[in-house]
Design an enzyme around this catalytic site. Sequence first.
Site, PDB file in Angstrom:
ATOM      1  N   ASP A 108       2.724   3.382  20.431  1.00  0.00           N
ATOM      2  CA  ASP A 108       1.294   2.860  20.236  1.00  0.00           C
ATOM      3  C   ASP A 108       1.080   1.549  20.094  1.00  0.00           C
ATOM      4  OD1 ASP A 108       1.315   5.158  19.044  1.00  0.00           O
ATOM      5  OD2 ASP A 108       1.146   5.107  17.039  1.00  0.00           O
ATOM      6  N   SER A 161      -3.635   2.249  13.165  1.00  0.00           N
ATOM      7  CA  SER A 161      -2.400   1.498  12.529  1.00  0.00           C
ATOM      8  C   SER A 161      -1.991   0.221  13.624  1.00  0.00           C
ATOM      9  CB  SER A 161      -1.307   2.055  12.027  1.00  0.00           C
ATOM     10  OG  SER A 161      -0.513   2.703  12.796  1.00  0.00           O
ATOM     11  N   SER A 199      -4.262   5.921  16.601  1.00  0.00           N
ATOM     12  CA  SER A 199      -3.633   4.322  16.348  1.00  0.00           C
ATOM     13  C   SER A 199      -4.300   3.503  15.695  1.00  0.00           C
ATOM     14  CB  SER A 199      -2.969   4.243  17.745  1.00  0.00           C
ATOM     15  OG  SER A 199      -1.740   4.398  17.999  1.00  0.00           O
ATOM     16  N   SER A 239     -13.370  -2.796   6.210  1.00  0.00           N
ATOM     17  CA  SER A 239     -14.360  -1.674   5.581  1.00  0.00           C
ATOM     18  C   SER A 239     -13.701  -0.717   4.441  1.00  0.00           C
ATOM     19  CB  SER A 239     -14.725  -0.967   6.962  1.00  0.00           C
ATOM     20  OG  SER A 239     -13.691  -0.751   7.745  1.00  0.00           O
ATOM     21  N   GLY A 268      -4.064  10.108  14.433  1.00  0.00           N
ATOM     22  CA  GLY A 268      -3.433  10.049  15.687  1.00  0.00           C
ATOM     23  C   GLY A 268      -4.052   9.405  16.753  1.00  0.00           C
ATOM     24  N   GLU A 295       5.777  -1.543  11.019  1.00  0.00           N
ATOM     25  CA  GLU A 295       5.736  -0.003  10.602  1.00  0.00           C
ATOM     26  C   GLU A 295       7.307   0.391  10.330  1.00  0.00           C
ATOM     27  OE1 GLU A 295       3.074   2.314  11.861  1.00  0.00           O
ATOM     28  OE2 GLU A 295       1.912   1.236  13.050  1.00  0.00           O
TER      29      GLU A 295
HETATM   30  P1  ADP Z   1      -3.124   6.420  12.830  1.00  0.00           P
HETATM   31  O1  ADP Z   1      -2.311   5.123  13.421  1.00  0.00           O
HETATM   32  O2  ADP Z   1      -2.950   7.318  13.533  1.00  0.00           O
HETATM   33  O3  ADP Z   1      -4.492   6.178  12.546  1.00  0.00           O
HETATM   34  P2  ADP Z   1      -1.370   5.820  10.509  1.00  0.00           P
HETATM   35  O4  ADP Z   1      -1.172   6.695   9.473  1.00  0.00           O
HETATM   36  O5  ADP Z   1      -0.247   5.267  11.549  1.00  0.00           O
HETATM   37  O6  ADP Z   1      -2.349   6.870  11.541  1.00  0.00           O
HETATM   38  O7  ADP Z   1      -2.249   4.586  10.127  1.00  0.00           O
HETATM   39  C1  ADP Z   1      -3.282   4.741   9.331  1.00  0.00           C
HETATM   40  C2  ADP Z   1      -3.206   3.763   8.085  1.00  0.00           C
HETATM   41  O8  ADP Z   1      -3.351   2.213   8.535  1.00  0.00           O
HETATM   42  C3  ADP Z   1      -4.277   3.914   7.230  1.00  0.00           C
HETATM   43  O9  ADP Z   1      -4.260   4.655   6.302  1.00  0.00           O
HETATM   44  C4  ADP Z   1      -4.426   2.480   6.552  1.00  0.00           C
HETATM   45  O10 ADP Z   1      -3.344   2.247   5.645  1.00  0.00           O
HETATM   46  C5  ADP Z   1      -4.067   1.482   7.732  1.00  0.00           C
HETATM   47  N1  ADP Z   1      -5.199   1.018   8.427  1.00  0.00           N
HETATM   48  C6  ADP Z   1      -5.724   1.204   9.693  1.00  0.00           C
HETATM   49  N2  ADP Z   1      -6.804   0.834  10.130  1.00  0.00           N
HETATM   50  C7  ADP Z   1      -7.164   0.044   8.981  1.00  0.00           C
HETATM   51  C8  ADP Z   1      -8.369  -0.984   8.768  1.00  0.00           C
HETATM   52  N3  ADP Z   1      -9.238  -1.164   9.662  1.00  0.00           N
HETATM   53  N4  ADP Z   1      -8.152  -1.541   7.361  1.00  0.00           N
HETATM   54  C9  ADP Z   1      -7.452  -1.326   6.596  1.00  0.00           C
HETATM   55  N5  ADP Z   1      -6.450  -0.380   6.896  1.00  0.00           N
HETATM   56  C10 ADP Z   1      -6.089   0.142   8.246  1.00  0.00           C
HETATM   57 MG    MG Z   2      -0.366   4.936  13.543  1.00  0.00          MG
END
Ligand code: ADP
Ligand code: MG
Length: 350
Positions: free
Chosen positions: A152, A108, A106, A52, A104, A140
């Site tokens: 996570d 990722s 998850s 997205s 926060g 990660e």
């Molecule tokens: P959290 O896991 O708390 O949301 P993180 O910093 O660990 O935060 O991970 C966020 C990052 O993961 C985003 O900035 C992006 O790079 C990647 N990410 C997460 N979800 C997606 C998605 N649906 N499509 C592409 N990248 C994603």
């Molecule tokens: Mg994360």
Amino acid sequence: MNEIKIKTHGRVNLIGEHTDYNGGWVLPTSISQSTEIKIKKRSDDLITIRSSANRSHQYQLGQEAPKKTWSDYLEGVTFLLLKEKYKLQGMDLEIHSTIPEGSGLSSSAALEIGVLKGINEMFQLNLSINDIAKLGQRVENEFVGARVGIMDQMAVSYCQPNTALFLDTQNLSSEMIDLADLKFDLVIINSGIKHQLSAENGYNQRRRECEEACRLLNIPSLRLLHHKPLNFDSLPLVLKKRVGHVYSENQRVHSAIEAIRKKDLKELGALLYKSHSSLSIDYQVSIPEIDFLVDEFKNYPQIYGGRMTGGGFGGSVIALTEKGEGKNIADKIISKYWAKFNTQATIINY
Ligand code: ADP
Ligand code: MG
């Protein structure tokens, strides 16, 4: 199998923050927001990804290299699987997620665990759930450069609604704690301020501080303090504060389990407030916007307690409220937050 669909959910951690990379305990539960991934096998070695916000990316299997952007979470998966000698071929990946990123919750782990699960099924790699969680963490740690613990990935793999995962991150043993009989609303508010765990930042710095404290105390992990109390007063002040948080937070996770078993929501709420103070004052991973939200909670007698959740430096907060009160209070706090910071906070569905 040529096409696979996988859905994973985000998580919210009730208590046990910054304990997972110190061999301690955590207590996450799942949220309704999720990540859906469609994987189609290709006959060549190309990986194409669409996600997205109009993101797209492609690369050749075996040509993975970190680019310090979102695609690292995916290139990291195939990089590690190839490194571990698993046989793969090209794929088209389509990702659709409703988990806010960098909040926060998850996003990722939901992404990397979903992709790992899908690839595991498609290529019959016979990876166990724990293997997948550990590989997700390595993506990660070794590829993205975020030195996150295992919470996570385990939470995304195991958490269910209305149940919390009481996880020992040292040996990955766990117990499902039923929350269904407790009468409360769990309010989750995303502050709208994204953190960046992957950059060389406060999160990795906290990890280094814990490692330095272990070196000075001559112990393998801060987990040890739980079994064998050690005097850490002689540590430099900053390290003493960091260790104080980890030590007391592990105790609070155990107290929280007792409070849940006794259905003592007041005690559980008080533990959440204490966790927040410890994270804000001693671990120093909060920010003024997040502290404001938690301070606001204290104006409402219907709130048992609350705290920041996730790694910090932005992200989300949680509050335990009397049943039926959560939404109304959250709306009021969000309006006040907007007036003060001109930033839109949002309610996350539990
Ligand atoms: P959290 O896991 O708390 O949301 P993180 O910093 O660990 O935060 O991970 C966020 C990052 O993961 C985003 O900035 C992006 O790079 C990647 N990410 C997460 N979800 C997606 C998605 N649906 N499509 C592409 N990248 C994603
Ligand atoms: Mg994360």
